[in-house]
Design a protein around this motif. Sequence first.
Motif, PDB file in Angstrom:
ATOM      1  N   VAL A  51       4.415   2.841   5.675  1.00  0.00           N
ATOM      2  CA  VAL A  51       5.402   2.371   4.694  1.00  0.00           C
ATOM      3  C   VAL A  51       5.242   0.903   4.329  1.00  0.00           C
ATOM      4  O   VAL A  51       5.898   0.418   3.403  1.00  0.00           O
ATOM      5  N   ARG A  52       4.385   0.161   5.019  1.00  0.00           N
ATOM      6  CA  ARG A  52       4.269  -1.280   4.792  1.00  0.00           C
ATOM      7  C   ARG A  52       3.302  -1.568   3.641  1.00  0.00           C
ATOM      8  O   ARG A  52       2.206  -2.080   3.825  1.00  0.00           O
ATOM      9  N   THR A  53       3.732  -1.234   2.446  1.00  0.00           N
ATOM     10  CA  THR A  53       2.918  -1.306   1.236  1.00  0.00           C
ATOM     11  C   THR A  53       3.360  -2.481   0.363  1.00  0.00           C
ATOM     12  O   THR A  53       4.446  -3.051   0.554  1.00  0.00           O
ATOM     13  N   PRO A  54       2.529  -2.900  -0.631  1.00  0.00           N
ATOM     14  CA  PRO A  54       2.787  -4.151  -1.351  1.00  0.00           C
ATOM     15  C   PRO A  54       4.151  -4.252  -2.026  1.00  0.00           C
ATOM     16  O   PRO A  54       4.731  -5.341  -2.083  1.00  0.00           O
ATOM     17  N   GLU A  55       4.681  -3.135  -2.546  1.00  0.00           N
ATOM     18  CA  GLU A  55       5.956  -3.240  -3.257  1.00  0.00           C
ATOM     19  C   GLU A  55       7.113  -3.660  -2.359  1.00  0.00           C
ATOM     20  O   GLU A  55       8.150  -4.133  -2.836  1.00  0.00           O
ATOM     21  N   LYS A  56       6.932  -3.534  -1.013  1.00  0.00           N
ATOM     22  CA  LYS A  56       7.985  -3.979  -0.094  1.00  0.00           C
ATOM     23  C   LYS A  56       8.154  -5.495  -0.133  1.00  0.00           C
ATOM     24  O   LYS A  56       9.181  -6.022   0.300  1.00  0.00           O
ATOM     25  N   LEU A  57       7.153  -6.204  -0.636  1.00  0.00           N
ATOM     26  CA  LEU A  57       7.246  -7.655  -0.743  1.00  0.00           C
ATOM     27  C   LEU A  57       8.312  -8.092  -1.737  1.00  0.00           C
ATOM     28  O   LEU A  57       8.802  -9.225  -1.679  1.00  0.00           O
ATOM     29  N   VAL A  58       8.689  -7.216  -2.670  1.00  0.00           N
ATOM     30  CA  VAL A  58       9.635  -7.596  -3.724  1.00  0.00           C
ATOM     31  C   VAL A  58      10.848  -6.675  -3.743  1.00  0.00           C
ATOM     32  O   VAL A  58      11.512  -6.552  -4.770  1.00  0.00           O
ATOM     33  N   ASP A  59      11.152  -6.051  -2.581  1.00  0.00           N
ATOM     34  CA  ASP A  59      12.321  -5.158  -2.547  1.00  0.00           C
ATOM     35  C   ASP A  59      13.616  -5.899  -2.243  1.00  0.00           C
ATOM     36  O   ASP A  59      14.689  -5.293  -2.170  1.00  0.00           O
ATOM     37  N   GLY A  60      13.536  -7.222  -2.045  1.00  0.00           N
ATOM     38  CA  GLY A  60      14.732  -8.032  -1.850  1.00  0.00           C
ATOM     39  C   GLY A  60      15.242  -8.103  -0.424  1.00  0.00           C
ATOM     40  O   GLY A  60      16.187  -8.832  -0.145  1.00  0.00           O
ATOM     41  N   VAL A  61      14.621  -7.359   0.496  1.00  0.00           N
ATOM     42  CA  VAL A  61      15.022  -7.390   1.907  1.00  0.00           C
ATOM     43  C   VAL A  61      13.923  -8.135   2.657  1.00  0.00           C
ATOM     44  O   VAL A  61      12.870  -7.567   2.956  1.00  0.00           O
ATOM     45  N   ASN A  62      14.164  -9.409   2.970  1.00  0.00           N
ATOM     46  CA  ASN A  62      13.123 -10.262   3.520  1.00  0.00           C
ATOM     47  C   ASN A  62      13.434 -10.782   4.921  1.00  0.00           C
ATOM     48  O   ASN A  62      12.535 -10.920   5.744  1.00  0.00           O
ATOM     49  N   ASP A  63      14.682 -11.099   5.199  1.00  0.00           N
ATOM     50  CA  ASP A  63      15.095 -11.622   6.503  1.00  0.00           C
ATOM     51  C   ASP A  63      15.369 -10.434   7.423  1.00  0.00           C
ATOM     52  O   ASP A  63      16.516 -10.070   7.677  1.00  0.00           O
ATOM     53  N   THR A  64      14.301  -9.813   7.935  1.00  0.00           N
ATOM     54  CA  THR A  64      14.442  -8.555   8.664  1.00  0.00           C
ATOM     55  C   THR A  64      13.255  -8.342   9.597  1.00  0.00           C
ATOM     56  O   THR A  64      12.198  -8.935   9.420  1.00  0.00           O
ATOM     57  N   LEU A  65      13.453  -7.473  10.582  1.00  0.00           N
ATOM     58  CA  LEU A  65      12.362  -6.984  11.430  1.00  0.00           C
ATOM     59  C   LEU A  65      12.082  -5.513  11.159  1.00  0.00           C
ATOM     60  O   LEU A  65      11.323  -4.877  11.881  1.00  0.00           O
ATOM     61  N   ASP A  66      12.694  -4.975  10.132  1.00  0.00           N
ATOM     62  CA  ASP A  66      12.521  -3.581   9.752  1.00  0.00           C
ATOM     63  C   ASP A  66      11.223  -3.432   8.972  1.00  0.00           C
ATOM     64  O   ASP A  66      11.085  -3.965   7.860  1.00  0.00           O
ATOM     65  N   GLY A  67      10.266  -2.707   9.547  1.00  0.00           N
ATOM     66  CA  GLY A  67       8.964  -2.558   8.919  1.00  0.00           C
ATOM     67  C   GLY A  67       8.996  -1.890   7.564  1.00  0.00           C
ATOM     68  O   GLY A  67       8.029  -1.988   6.801  1.00  0.00           O
ATOM     69  N   ARG A  68      10.082  -1.211   7.230  1.00  0.00           N
ATOM     70  CA  ARG A  68      10.182  -0.567   5.923  1.00  0.00           C
ATOM     71  C   ARG A  68      10.278  -1.581   4.794  1.00  0.00           C
ATOM     72  O   ARG A  68      10.188  -1.216   3.620  1.00  0.00           O
ATOM     73  N   HIS A  69      10.457  -2.850   5.137  1.00  0.00           N
ATOM     74  CA  HIS A  69      10.613  -3.893   4.127  1.00  0.00           C
ATOM     75  C   HIS A  69       9.562  -4.984   4.285  1.00  0.00           C
ATOM     76  O   HIS A  69       9.815  -6.149   3.970  1.00  0.00           O
ATOM     77  N   MET A  70       8.369  -4.612   4.765  1.00  0.00           N
ATOM     78  CA  MET A  70       7.283  -5.559   4.977  1.00  0.00           C
ATOM     79  C   MET A  70       5.986  -5.030   4.389  1.00  0.00           C
ATOM     80  O   MET A  70       5.872  -3.846   4.072  1.00  0.00           O
ATOM     81  N   TRP A  71       5.000  -5.932   4.311  1.00  0.00           N
ATOM     82  CA  TRP A  71       3.646  -5.553   3.899  1.00  0.00           C
ATOM     83  C   TRP A  71       2.690  -5.889   5.035  1.00  0.00           C
ATOM     84  O   TRP A  71       2.796  -6.939   5.667  1.00  0.00           O
ATOM     85  N   LEU A  72       1.756  -4.968   5.305  1.00  0.00           N
ATOM     86  CA  LEU A  72       0.732  -5.191   6.322  1.00  0.00           C
ATOM     87  C   LEU A  72      -0.580  -4.613   5.833  1.00  0.00           C
ATOM     88  O   LEU A  72      -0.611  -3.510   5.272  1.00  0.00           O
ATOM     89  N   ALA A  73      -1.670  -5.344   6.042  1.00  0.00           N
ATOM     90  CA  ALA A  73      -2.995  -4.899   5.599  1.00  0.00           C
ATOM     91  C   ALA A  73      -4.027  -5.263   6.651  1.00  0.00           C
ATOM     92  O   ALA A  73      -3.843  -6.208   7.419  1.00  0.00           O
ATOM     93  N   PRO A  74      -5.133  -4.526   6.691  1.00  0.00           N
ATOM     94  CA  PRO A  74      -6.192  -4.860   7.643  1.00  0.00           C
ATOM     95  C   PRO A  74      -7.005  -6.057   7.168  1.00  0.00           C
ATOM     96  O   PRO A  74      -7.151  -6.300   5.971  1.00  0.00           O
ATOM     97  N   ILE A  75      -7.520  -6.826   8.129  1.00  0.00           N
ATOM     98  CA  ILE A  75      -8.520  -7.854   7.847  1.00  0.00           C
ATOM     99  C   ILE A  75      -9.882  -7.195   8.006  1.00  0.00           C
ATOM    100  O   ILE A  75     -10.207  -6.681   9.071  1.00  0.00           O
ATOM    101  N   LEU A  76     -10.670  -7.179   6.937  1.00  0.00           N
ATOM    102  CA  LEU A  76     -11.942  -6.469   6.929  1.00  0.00           C
ATOM    103  C   LEU A  76     -13.100  -7.461   6.855  1.00  0.00           C
ATOM    104  O   LEU A  76     -12.944  -8.578   6.334  1.00  0.00           O
ATOM    105  N   PRO A  77     -14.268  -7.080   7.357  1.00  0.00           N
ATOM    106  CA  PRO A  77     -15.422  -7.988   7.334  1.00  0.00           C
ATOM    107  C   PRO A  77     -15.778  -8.426   5.918  1.00  0.00           C
ATOM    108  O   PRO A  77     -15.737  -7.627   4.981  1.00  0.00           O
TER     109      PRO A  77
END
Length: 336
Positions: free
Chosen positions: A177-203
Amino acid sequence: MWSTPFLDGDVIVLTISFPVIVYIAAVRVWNYNCTADLTYCGVKLVTVYLDGKLVSPGVQGLLTLRRAPGNCHFNFAQDLSLSEQLPYNFIRNSLFLASPHSGSGVMLGDEEYESPVMPQGFVFQLLILSTWGDPYYVGLNGLELYNQDGDKIRLTENNIGAFPDSVNVLEGVNGDVRTPEKLVDGVNDTLDGRHMWLAPILPSQLNRIYVVFDYPVTVSMIKLWNYGKTPSRGIKEFEILVDDLLVYNGVLDKVQGITKTAVKVPYRTVLFTADKELVKREHSNQVRNSSYGHDVQLLNDHQRVTSGGSYISADQSQRPLTSLVPTTHSRSLHDL
């Protein structure tokens, strides 16, 4: 793709015909994207006529097309509204607006940071150079952009993109669920992963976040909430580019002091205005100016060699698994 010879003074007409009457509210275009160099062959100014009548808004009906990115990191479609309500009359020959205030820079703490005042452009890019220690993943809770009047710009999932997109690009990972649109869903001060973005660091790649507009937008301030769930995965060193021009580099503070009873993910601010009231209000929240030049070496194409926080040479076979997906039709989540 389509291409045709063009000389200054030429008028190229592209005609679209329908067998029946249709009602047109907007035109969606993808500019010429053959290679990074050939994107400069793309169309810049257009007018739109309907049955011989000028219907495009703006100065003399001129609409500015966004230059293609030269890659497919995000959907670079651009919607040209035929409504007079949208600000398509922002026809500019220069990227930056003149400052309405005196002074040549913005005060950051005790040092003068020479930053362009209120950059204007189509594509605002956050180029991530390092994390706070995690060599495999990078994340961000949220971001907000503010216009020249200090008002928050409304962003939707159509405005946001990332490369790599999310952890879902990894083999065997689906539905995180940690996809780019979560960056602009308005819920930022949280530890709920449903409102975050995460991506792998690739070579051999730098992670990027894109905020894309259909018309030139002027920005006076950007607010960033770093990744709170696993602070070592938060952004450390970063750059901001506007239409591929570097306008800022800095260090985003690591989220600290998080406990089960004290959840507070503070935001940090990048200012592009010399407005004294705004500078005073955001003084304690300002992002630190970067000194990464001593810690990071970059190739000409922004490839990372080393960094002060994470290292591109991490063994990919040792990448830890991470997944945050719904386990049922309810809102419950499963995190590995």
